[in-house]
Enzyme design. Structure first.
Site, short mmCIF file in Angstrom:
data_model
loop_
_atom_site.label_atom_id
_atom_site.label_comp_id
_atom_site.label_asym_id
_atom_site.label_seq_id
_atom_site.Cartn_x
_atom_site.Cartn_y
_atom_site.Cartn_z
N GLU A 293 31.38 -8.65 -1.41
CA GLU A 293 31.24 -9.45 0.50
C GLU A 293 29.67 -10.00 0.88
OE1 GLU A 293 34.07 -8.45 2.75
OE2 GLU A 293 35.78 -9.35 1.98
N ASP A 367 43.76 -7.00 -0.54
CA ASP A 367 43.09 -6.76 0.42
C ASP A 367 44.11 -6.26 1.74
OD1 ASP A 367 41.06 -6.14 2.69
OD2 ASP A 367 40.19 -8.27 2.44
N GLU A 395 45.09 -5.57 11.31
CA GLU A 395 44.35 -6.78 10.52
C GLU A 395 44.94 -7.84 10.10
OE1 GLU A 395 40.87 -6.04 7.83
OE2 GLU A 395 40.86 -8.66 7.80
#
Ligand code: BDP
Length: 709
Positions: A293, A367, A395
């Protein structure tokens, strides 16, 4: 009642008989020697016992070498190097508990009773003290204790994604706990309470800063601040770790390169590590997000992950430090299956990592999704230390607004069978390195990490039930084969009340809550269809340069789901043959993962007995109904717990219900564009008013104006 005390609430024991028994059994505490850790244990015991039974125990010292004196009932806290204590246990027991475990035993002579908490180390005694307090908090008898406990994993770590400016990446409970501005001078009480809470569940490490790292944390100024925290945590057995940005030699050292094979770079890291240990003698090591990332990494110099990790590991080795190297790597390339990329990059490197390196892999290959297939790297790297990465912060689970008990998720993945060495090769076994008994020794480097959900909110986690996820993480880290059910029960009793009228229904509610969220967010193996930018709320329509949410759900006029069998991306081939075969066949694929592995026609009948389309819609509707049921159950608890937390959770559940509908409506309407099928008869048409259909704007408004349909 604001939740600050977490599960360390030592409520007065109202049952008179039990209280009197505890009063007799714990009228005094004896120790052999003081140390900062023993003193922390004593403080906790005195405080806890006093609060629960209204009596401060007397503290006395026993001279080294003295025999057990049976004149008074008491609690003895002692290391096993005292012959009188060692004599109470077998050699096997003493060995088995290792450097962090403990033994608790009730022994008796005539009518005098003593409770021994014994361990090889001070930290074992602290852990044992918390265990004894837990027994009292959960109203258990201390009459005939015979407890042997030791952690199955060596590193039990919280990863804080905290930035140095106080913000927390994916943190929903306020700001960072670490006040860098007032460190090193000020040690807030909160730091100590954080350490107590961690020690009470055996967490022994904290990575203080974000994986998307700032080099500033490696400067002398910040090392001195970090040293103050490390010192404060030390009595509680917690080591600090830092994330290390791969480009630090360039950014801080002004070198031209960060190439891990460059002698100047190697020297720079050696000097930096030396400096770190000068300030922080018990420093744990580095956590590294590299070539991922946009983070710099060895890939920038044509080097492998092993080249990068081993270079850092070599610098840390002389001091006993370790490297946790993350396997979270992917590119958002059209047509590439992201689920395959971690394995493709790391599997060929098995056996190439130094012995003080662990690979830290997320539970699924994508993820931290509500449900994914498990990460195929587990079990596939027999010559590499593999460490689990869970995400405690929610999240992808409704932040700190949705009640989602993650104990069920932790249990699901830890018990998954990888089949890599035949049936029974569970992820728990892989993590514990018990798969190859010939290479397993007690010094093996094993670990687990959880991305923390902790911040400056008065109740630490935002949602009162978010605390359960911190607690459950610690308990699973201690023993990956723990049960989500009994952990929830302990947590509820310690956090709220022992009243079975509360504990039983709410435990049930907790245990079902993760599946409920899966139902209204990503049923049947869907993934990554949340709002792209925030990861909050639905976003199966999200578009991003180069890729979009459709790459994750593949809805089209024919059907929905990703074909990951040999006719598609062939991600199934990354699993052991038995599993690959199972996942290749829709009939043998677990129902909750069918859309992860298969593209399924809208009219095809699936194991629910209904068509794909009707099943999908029914899951979304079911999820919403289940949240309504959770609300009802919660309402019936009125009066059983304090009003403050009761009212707060009431509001949160109401919001969760609105948002479950937001998910249901958004997803059902969006997918209906492709299916072009009517809703099943029993499903009322979702309200469209607040959606900008059919344009599907990427960022839909927050549903404050949702009506109750
Ligand atoms: C993703 C998060 C991102 C993290 C990343 C990671 O959205 O904020 O930086 O994981 O784990 O899920 O590095």
């Amino acid at each position: 009642e604001n939740g600050y005390n977490l599960w360390l609430r030592y409520l007065p024991i109202e049952n008179v008989q039990l209280r009197q028994a505890y009063q007799r059994q714990l009228s005094s505490i004896a120790i052999y020697k003081h140390s900062p850790t023993i003193d922390a244990a004593l403080k906790e015991l005195i405080n806890g016992i006093n609060q629960m039974i209204g009596k401060v125990p007397n503290i006395s010292s026993i001279p080294g070498g003295a025999a057990i004196n049976f004149k008074t009932n008491r609690l003895v806290l002692a290391k096993l190097d005292q012959p009188a204590i060692a004599a109470q246990f077998s050699t096997v027991e003493r060995r088995q508990i290792g450097q962090e475990g403990y033994l608790i035993k009730t022994i008796r002579q005539n009518r005098v009773q003593q409770i021994l908490i014994a361990a090889n180390t001070d930290i074992g005694l602290l852990y044992g003290s918390f265990h004894l307090l837990k027994l009292m908090q959960t109203h258990q008898s201390l009459q005939a204790l015979n407890i042997q406990q030791w952690p199955r994993l060596k590193l039990r770590i919280l990863d804080h994604w905290d930035n140095l400016n106080g913000t927390v990446e994916r943190g929903y409970a306020g700001y960072s706990l670490w006040n860098w501005q007032t460190l090193p001078g000020i040690i807030q009480k909160r730091y100590i309470d954080y350490a107590r809470a961690n020690a009470s569940i055996g967490i022994n490490g904290a990575v203080l800063n974000n994986v998307n790292a700032s080099v500033k944390s490696l400067t002398r100024e910040y090392l001195i601040k970090t040293a103050a925290l490390a010192k404060a945590f030390k009595p509680y057995g917690i080591k600090v770790y830092l994330t290390a940005k791969f480009s630090a030699p360039k950014e801080l050292g002004h070198l031209k390169t960060a190439d891990p094979l460059d002698p100047a770079v190697i020297k720079w890291w050696q000097d930096k590590v030396k400096e770190i240990y000068h300030y922080i003698p018990n420093f744990g090591g580095f956590l590294v997000k590299a070539s991922s990332e946009g983070q710099p990494g060895p890939g920038d110099y044509g080097r492998t992950h092993a080249d990068g990790a081993n270079m850092m590991a070599a610098a840390l080795k002389p001091y006993g430090g370790i490297v946790m190297w993350r396997t979270f790597v992917y590119e958002n390339k059209k047509g590439a299956d992201r689920a395959k990329q971690g394995y493709e990059e790391f599997k060929p490197l098995d056996g190439k990592f130094a012995d003080n390196v662990l690979l830290q892999a997320k539970y699924g290959p994508i993820d931290f999704q509500p449900r994914e297939a498990f990460n195929p790297l587990f079990g596939a790297m027999p010559h590499t230390h593999m460490m689990m990465e869970f995400q405690i912060t929610q999240e992808y689970f409704g932040f700190a607004t949705h009640l989602v008990y993650l104990g069920s998720l932790f249990q699901e993945y830890l018990r998954k069978d990888t089949y890599q060495k035949g049936p029974g090769t569970t992820i728990a076994k892989v993590l514990e390195e018990r798969v190859n008994p010939e290479t397993a020794d007690s010094n093996r480097l094993t670990g687990i990490a959880g991305v923390a959900n902790i911040g400056t909110d008065v109740n630490w986690c935002g949602h009162p039930f978010g605390q359960a996820n911190w607690y459950a993480f610690g308990r699973f880290a201690w023993n990956p084969m723990s049960s989500a059910d009994s952990i929830a029960e302990d947590w509820l009793k310690m956090t709220f009340t022992n009243d079975p009228g509360f504990v039983n229904p709410i435990k049930k509610l907790m245990l079902g809550s993760r599946e409920v969220a899966v139902n209204y967010m990503t049923p049947l193996g869907l993934s990554h269809i949340m709002n792209f930018a925030t990861h909050y709320g639905p976003g199966p329509w999200s578009k991003f340069p180069g890729w979009d949410a459709r790459d994750y759900h593949h809805a089209d006029s024919v059907g929905i789901g990703l074909d990951r069998t040999a006719t598609g991306s062939d991600a199934v081939s990354q699993y052991a043959p038995a599993l690959a075969a199972k996942y290749s066949n829709l009939k043998t694929t677990p129902l909750n993962l069918i859309l992860w592995f298969h593209h399924i026609g809208w009219d095809q009948k699936i194991a629910t007995g209904e068509t794909m389309w009707n099943s999908l819609v029914h899951y979304y509707y079911k999820g919403v109904k289940q949240v309504a049921a959770m609300q009802q159950i919660w309402q019936s608890m009125k009066g059983k717990i304090d009003e403050d937390r009761f009212n707060y959770v009431t509001q949160l559940l109401k919001q969760q219900h609105l948002e479950a509908k937001w998910w249901r409506n958004g997803c059902v309407l969006y997918f209906q564009q492709y299916s072009k099928r009517p809703l099943p008869k029993d499903c009322k048409e979702p309200g469209k008013a607040y959606w900008n259909y059919p344009t599907f704007k990427p960022d839909l408004p927050f549903p404050y104006h949702l009506d109750d349909q």
